[in-house]
Design a protein around this motif. Structure first.
Motif, mmCIF file in Angstrom:
data_model
loop_
_atom_site.group_PDB
_atom_site.id
_atom_site.type_symbol
_atom_site.label_atom_id
_atom_site.label_comp_id
_atom_site.label_asym_id
_atom_site.label_seq_id
_atom_site.Cartn_x
_atom_site.Cartn_y
_atom_site.Cartn_z
ATOM 1 N N ASN A 166 -25.081 93.248 23.161
ATOM 2 C CA ASN A 166 -25.793 94.394 22.559
ATOM 3 C C ASN A 166 -27.199 93.978 22.134
ATOM 4 O OD1 ASN A 166 -25.353 92.936 20.229
ATOM 5 N ND2 ASN A 166 -24.082 94.479 19.211
ATOM 6 N N ALA A 185 -28.399 92.160 19.965
ATOM 7 C CA ALA A 185 -28.708 92.343 18.543
ATOM 8 C C ALA A 185 -27.730 91.585 17.657
ATOM 9 C CB ALA A 185 -28.627 93.827 18.188
ATOM 10 N N TYR A 186 -28.200 91.291 16.461
ATOM 11 C CA TYR A 186 -27.328 90.969 15.345
ATOM 12 C C TYR A 186 -27.062 92.316 14.656
ATOM 13 C CZ TYR A 186 -28.277 85.844 15.435
ATOM 14 O OH TYR A 186 -28.358 84.512 15.752
ATOM 15 N N ALA A 187 -26.236 93.144 15.307
ATOM 16 C CA ALA A 187 -26.134 94.542 14.873
ATOM 17 C C ALA A 187 -25.642 94.668 13.434
ATOM 18 C CB ALA A 187 -25.208 95.302 15.823
ATOM 19 N N ASP A 202 -22.441 88.759 21.343
ATOM 20 C CA ASP A 202 -23.471 87.889 21.927
ATOM 21 C C ASP A 202 -24.052 86.886 20.929
ATOM 22 O OD1 ASP A 202 -24.699 90.004 20.577
ATOM 23 O OD2 ASP A 202 -26.150 90.468 22.170
ATOM 24 N N GLY A 203 -24.343 87.361 19.721
ATOM 25 C CA GLY A 203 -24.915 86.460 18.726
ATOM 26 C C GLY A 203 -23.947 85.330 18.402
HETATM 27 MG MG MG Z 1 -24.678 91.307 18.987
#
Ligand code: MG
Ligand code: TPP
Length: 524
Positions: free
Chosen positions: A440, A442-444, A413-414
């Motif tokens: 997710n 997030a920038y996991a 996503d990011g």
């Molecule tokens: Mg992400």
């Protein structure tokens, strides 16, 4: 003939017949000339980073340069990250950047800037055409420079008057002499054979064109005959996989894991890859991943023609052998919870024959390599330059290059948000691209990085202010609505079963689709 016409004819005659473009006023003569040169396919992108990323995807799949048309320094700047990625991938690209007319340059008009300097950071060749008469020869030189070897980015800066003036003519592209590159050096091959067969632990690390089918087969023959550990570089620009080809595991992106893969090696043989280094430096850690005392033999430089050297080496250490068969069989379709891992199994179960996978799944891509290695034959593109936002644009370029092949774009996503307007180009051009966005929220990966530096510098790295820079959930992103807003039909999947259904539906219909896969972040 006007300069712009000479430019287009020279490009097309030189095999550069697509132009990913985001034009402005200084490029209007180029735009106007397009109707007179129907062999050139112009593709509009709504952000320059989409144009440059598409050129990267196109070049990786064809081995020929695409052209990009960019507006002055700011347009080039917007496209820079994906030109950086193309440079690191060794992709040929011809970048055409319009500039003010020569007479207008003296005014320091608002859009004026130092284009040459910006271009120099990514280009192996930069030239500014002085007059219309120079445009044909300069364009031919640009195409030759982009092709190399080694392939790379050639940037032609085109003042508006060189474009609009008469007195130009097309020029022929003269291939550059290979200047000794690719010539097999018997002593080096002998040294590599000794390293592989001397009885000490040896790693064979492959990259560049050695990650394609012939190279992978040769590498697998060598590994089978000598017991060497076979690895591919972390992010190969293009690999051919599946369909019975040997599976080549990649060196891990995580430095500690990469060290374990290389641990104990007394020799490393490099074919189209560089001696391994960590992506980032950390306090009190060496970024050099080579085990202490490990000796290095380079049979082919990165970006060089490595496959030929590898095949010669295979004939030396494993004469008369054939590559062992690769893995066969797909994972079973999982049901239940949708996670990165179960999504990988679904992709492995459903990946169509002949697919091109553009991989920017980041942390959600767990197990993707294994899940797909035994499936049908496909190509796999990754991100050698590490600048995220390449996936959706590169998918556009790959789909334009290979209209008969399904493209599966796996985007975190990011990363997706950087160049999300590529979806509009997917729709506009009717490209057969199925995009998976792993949401997710997030920038996991950066959460993991923060924990690592945080522990040392701030205690536990869990400060709320820092954390907020790595969360994407306030507000949440709705990729179904974003995609639909750009003309791409989209579905959301919350379970593995829904994910499989959505991918099947996308594959059953031509044209672009998006599936938003709701997955938990690997780092909470
Ligand atoms: Mg992400
Ligand atoms: C052009 C560019 N800007 C910033 C970064 C730093 N960066 C690395 S990973 C990342 C975020 C990754 O998040 P996402 O794409 O959602 O993948 P995830 O880690 O969640 O799997 C960022 C911002 C980068 N690599 N490239």
């Amino acid at each position: 003939m006007r300069g712009a016409h000479a430019l287009l004819h020279t490009l097309v005659d030189g095999g550069v017949d697509v132009c990913f473009a985001n034009p402005g006023t200084s490029e209007m003569h180029f735009v106007a000339a397009l109707d007179g040169v129907p062999a050139m396919r112009p593709v509009l992108t709504l952000f320059e980073g989409v144009a440059t990323g598409a050129a990267d995807g196109w070049g990786r799949m064809t081995g020929r340069p695409a052209s990009v048309l960019l507006h002055l320094g700011p347009g080039l700047g917007n496209g820079l990250a994906n030109l950086h990625n193309a440079r690191r991938a060794g992709t040929p690209v011809v970048t055409v950047v319009g500039d003010h007319s020569t007479a207008h340059k003296v005014h320091d008009a608002p859009l004026d800037s130092d284009i040459d300097s910006v271009a120099g950071t990514v280009s192996r060749w930069v030239r500014r055409s002085a007059t219309a008469a120079d445009v044909g020869p300069d364009t031919a030189s640009a195409v030759a420079a982009a092709l190399g070897p080694p392939a790379g980015i050639a940037t032609l800066i085109l003042p508006a008057d060189a474009s609009w003036d008469d007195g130009a003519a097309p020029a022929r592209v003269e291939p550059t002499a290979a200047a000794g590159r690719g010539a097999l050096d018997a002593d080096t091959l002998e040294a590599a054979a000794k390293a592989l067969t001397g009885g000490e632990p040896c790693v064979l690390l492959i990259g560049s064109d050695a990650a394609l089918a012939d190279g992978a087969r040769a590498a697998a023959r060598i590994a089978a005959a000598t017991g060497a550990t076979l690895l591919a570089e972390t992010f190969p620009s293009r690999s051919e996989r599946g369909g019975g080809l040997p599976a080549v595991p990649r060196l891990s992106y995580v430095a500690a894991a990469a060290r374990r893969q290389l641990d104990g090696a007394a020799h490393i043989v490099l074919a189209g890859a560089r001696s391994p280094v960590a992506f980032f430096g950390y306090p009190r850690q060496s970024g050099d991943l080579l085990p202490e005392g490990c000796d290095v033999v380079t049979i082919a430089e990165k970006y060089g023609p490595a496959s030929t050297a590898l095949q010669a080496l295979a004939d030396l250490v494993a004469p008369g052998t054939r590559a062992p068969a690769g893995p066969a069989g797909r994972p079973a379709l999982p049901t239940g919870e949708l996670t990165g891992a179960s999504a990988s199994a679904v992709i492995g179960a459903l990946l169509p024959d002949g697919a091109i996978v553009v991989d920017e799944a980041n942390t959600s891509g767990v197990g993707l390599g294994q899940a797909t290695a035994g499936g049908p034959r496909h190509d796999w593109l990754t991100l050698p330059g590490g600048a995220i936002g390449y996936g959706m644009p590169a998918a556009a370029g790959a789909a334009v290059a290979c209209p008969d092949r399904p493209v599966w774009c796996l985007a975190a996503d990011g990363a997706a948000m950087y160049t999300i307007s590529a979806l509009w180009t997917h729709a506009r051009e009717g490209l057969d691209v199925t995009t998976v966005v792993y949401n997710n929220a997030a920038y996991a990966v950066l959460r993991a990085e923060l924990a690592q530096v945080g522990a040392e510098f701030t205690g536990d790295g869990s400060g709320a202010v820092a954390r907020r820079l790595l969360d994407l959930d306030d507000p949440t992103l709705d990729f179904v609505r974003i995609a639909e807003g750009m003309g791409v039909p989209a579905r959301r999947a919350e379970t593995a079963d829904q994910f499989a259904d959505a991918l099947r539906a996308a594959a059953a219909e031509p044209g672009p689709h998006l599936v938003e896969a709701m997955v938990p972040p690997v780092v909470r």
